[in-house]
Motif scaffolding. Sequence first.
Motif, PDB file in Angstrom:
ATOM      1  N   GLU A  80       0.838  -1.206   0.000  1.00 32.11           N
ATOM      2  CA  GLU A  80       0.000   0.000   0.000  1.00 32.11           C
ATOM      3  C   GLU A  80       0.868   1.248   0.000  1.00 32.11           C
ATOM      4  O   GLU A  80       0.599   2.226  -0.696  1.00 32.11           O
ATOM      5  CB  GLU A  80      -0.930  -0.012   1.216  1.00 32.11           C
ATOM      6  CG  GLU A  80      -1.723   1.264   1.404  1.00 32.11           C
ATOM      7  CD  GLU A  80      -2.689   1.568   0.265  1.00 32.11           C
ATOM      8  OE1 GLU A  80      -3.030   2.755   0.091  1.00 32.11           O
ATOM      9  OE2 GLU A  80      -3.096   0.635  -0.446  1.00 32.11           O
ATOM     10  N   TRP A  81       1.929   1.242   0.804  1.00 37.03           N
ATOM     11  CA  TRP A  81       2.838   2.388   0.855  1.00 37.03           C
ATOM     12  C   TRP A  81       3.490   2.608  -0.504  1.00 37.03           C
ATOM     13  O   TRP A  81       3.569   3.741  -0.983  1.00 37.03           O
ATOM     14  CB  TRP A  81       3.895   2.167   1.939  1.00 37.03           C
ATOM     15  CG  TRP A  81       4.793   3.339   2.132  1.00 37.03           C
ATOM     16  CD1 TRP A  81       4.544   4.459   2.867  1.00 37.03           C
ATOM     17  CD2 TRP A  81       6.092   3.516   1.562  1.00 37.03           C
ATOM     18  NE1 TRP A  81       5.616   5.315   2.791  1.00 37.03           N
ATOM     19  CE2 TRP A  81       6.584   4.764   1.995  1.00 37.03           C
ATOM     20  CE3 TRP A  81       6.885   2.740   0.727  1.00 37.03           C
ATOM     21  CZ2 TRP A  81       7.824   5.243   1.625  1.00 37.03           C
ATOM     22  CZ3 TRP A  81       8.123   3.225   0.364  1.00 37.03           C
ATOM     23  CH2 TRP A  81       8.573   4.466   0.814  1.00 37.03           C
ATOM     24  N   ASN A  82       3.947   1.517  -1.129  1.00 33.07           N
ATOM     25  CA  ASN A  82       4.564   1.633  -2.459  1.00 33.07           C
ATOM     26  C   ASN A  82       3.586   2.226  -3.465  1.00 33.07           C
ATOM     27  O   ASN A  82       3.953   3.094  -4.257  1.00 33.07           O
ATOM     28  CB  ASN A  82       5.049   0.268  -2.947  1.00 33.07           C
ATOM     29  CG  ASN A  82       6.237  -0.247  -2.167  1.00 33.07           C
ATOM     30  OD1 ASN A  82       6.934   0.502  -1.493  1.00 33.07           O
ATOM     31  ND2 ASN A  82       6.464  -1.542  -2.251  1.00 33.07           N
ATOM     32  N   ASP A  83       2.332   1.765  -3.435  1.00 30.98           N
ATOM     33  CA  ASP A  83       1.318   2.299  -4.343  1.00 30.98           C
ATOM     34  C   ASP A  83       1.055   3.780  -4.076  1.00 30.98           C
ATOM     35  O   ASP A  83       0.895   4.565  -5.008  1.00 30.98           O
ATOM     36  CB  ASP A  83       0.011   1.521  -4.216  1.00 30.98           C
ATOM     37  CG  ASP A  83       0.106   0.110  -4.767  1.00 30.98           C
ATOM     38  OD1 ASP A  83       1.080  -0.191  -5.502  1.00 30.98           O
ATOM     39  OD2 ASP A  83      -0.800  -0.701  -4.461  1.00 30.98           O
ATOM     40  N   ALA A  84       1.011   4.151  -2.813  1.00 29.20           N
ATOM     41  CA  ALA A  84       0.763   5.553  -2.460  1.00 29.20           C
ATOM     42  C   ALA A  84       1.912   6.448  -2.913  1.00 29.20           C
ATOM     43  O   ALA A  84       1.690   7.545  -3.431  1.00 29.20           O
ATOM     44  CB  ALA A  84       0.555   5.690  -0.943  1.00 29.20           C
ATOM     45  N   VAL A  85       3.136   5.999  -2.727  1.00 30.55           N
ATOM     46  CA  VAL A  85       4.303   6.775  -3.170  1.00 30.55           C
ATOM     47  C   VAL A  85       4.279   6.939  -4.684  1.00 30.55           C
ATOM     48  O   VAL A  85       4.509   8.034  -5.212  1.00 30.55           O
ATOM     49  CB  VAL A  85       5.623   6.109  -2.704  1.00 30.55           C
ATOM     50  CG1 VAL A  85       6.823   6.728  -3.398  1.00 30.55           C
ATOM     51  CG2 VAL A  85       5.759   6.215  -1.195  1.00 30.55           C
ATOM     52  N   ARG A  86       3.970   5.855  -5.385  1.00 29.14           N
ATOM     53  CA  ARG A  86       3.908   5.899  -6.850  1.00 29.14           C
ATOM     54  C   ARG A  86       2.815   6.866  -7.314  1.00 29.14           C
ATOM     55  O   ARG A  86       3.034   7.699  -8.202  1.00 29.14           O
ATOM     56  CB  ARG A  86       3.647   4.501  -7.415  1.00 29.14           C
ATOM     57  CG  ARG A  86       3.736   4.422  -8.919  1.00 29.14           C
ATOM     58  CD  ARG A  86       3.543   2.993  -9.433  1.00 29.14           C
ATOM     59  NE  ARG A  86       4.372   2.020  -8.725  1.00 29.14           N
ATOM     60  CZ  ARG A  86       3.898   1.092  -7.871  1.00 29.14           C
ATOM     61  NH1 ARG A  86       2.619   0.977  -7.637  1.00 29.14           N
ATOM     62  NH2 ARG A  86       4.739   0.260  -7.279  1.00 29.14           N
ATOM     63  N   ALA A  87       1.639   6.801  -6.704  1.00 33.43           N
ATOM     64  CA  ALA A  87       0.531   7.686  -7.071  1.00 33.43           C
ATOM     65  C   ALA A  87       0.892   9.142  -6.805  1.00 33.43           C
ATOM     66  O   ALA A  87       0.588  10.031  -7.616  1.00 33.43           O
ATOM     67  CB  ALA A  87      -0.731   7.302  -6.309  1.00 33.43           C
ATOM     68  N   HIS A  88       1.541   9.401  -5.682  1.00 33.72           N
ATOM     69  CA  HIS A  88       1.941  10.771  -5.366  1.00 33.72           C
ATOM     70  C   HIS A  88       2.954  11.275  -6.387  1.00 33.72           C
ATOM     71  O   HIS A  88       2.846  12.405  -6.886  1.00 33.72           O
ATOM     72  CB  HIS A  88       2.529  10.834  -3.949  1.00 33.72           C
ATOM     73  CG  HIS A  88       3.014  12.194  -3.583  1.00 33.72           C
ATOM     74  ND1 HIS A  88       4.337  12.538  -3.658  1.00 33.72           N
ATOM     75  CD2 HIS A  88       2.348  13.294  -3.175  1.00 33.72           C
ATOM     76  CE1 HIS A  88       4.470  13.796  -3.295  1.00 33.72           C
ATOM     77  NE2 HIS A  88       3.280  14.284  -3.000  1.00 33.72           N
TER      78      HIS A  88
END
Length: 64
Positions: free
Chosen positions: A34-42
């Motif tokens: 989830e953190w990886n996805d959030a960083v990528r989206a940001h």
Amino acid sequence: MPTPDSLEAHEELVRLAERRLRRAVEKRDSAQAEWNDAVRAHHEAVEARADWIANCPDEQPLML
């Protein structure tokens, strides 16, 4: 935590600790994804904003 008084009690304690550890690993891995996805989206959102600003034909919205 009281000390188990038999081998069976020790074995049960180990099984419970292993199960708890497996659940914790699953939760950690899920949180990491989830953190990886959030960083990528940001990162993608920041890049898209920068591209939009760089290519904006009308500078008036940028003055607000």
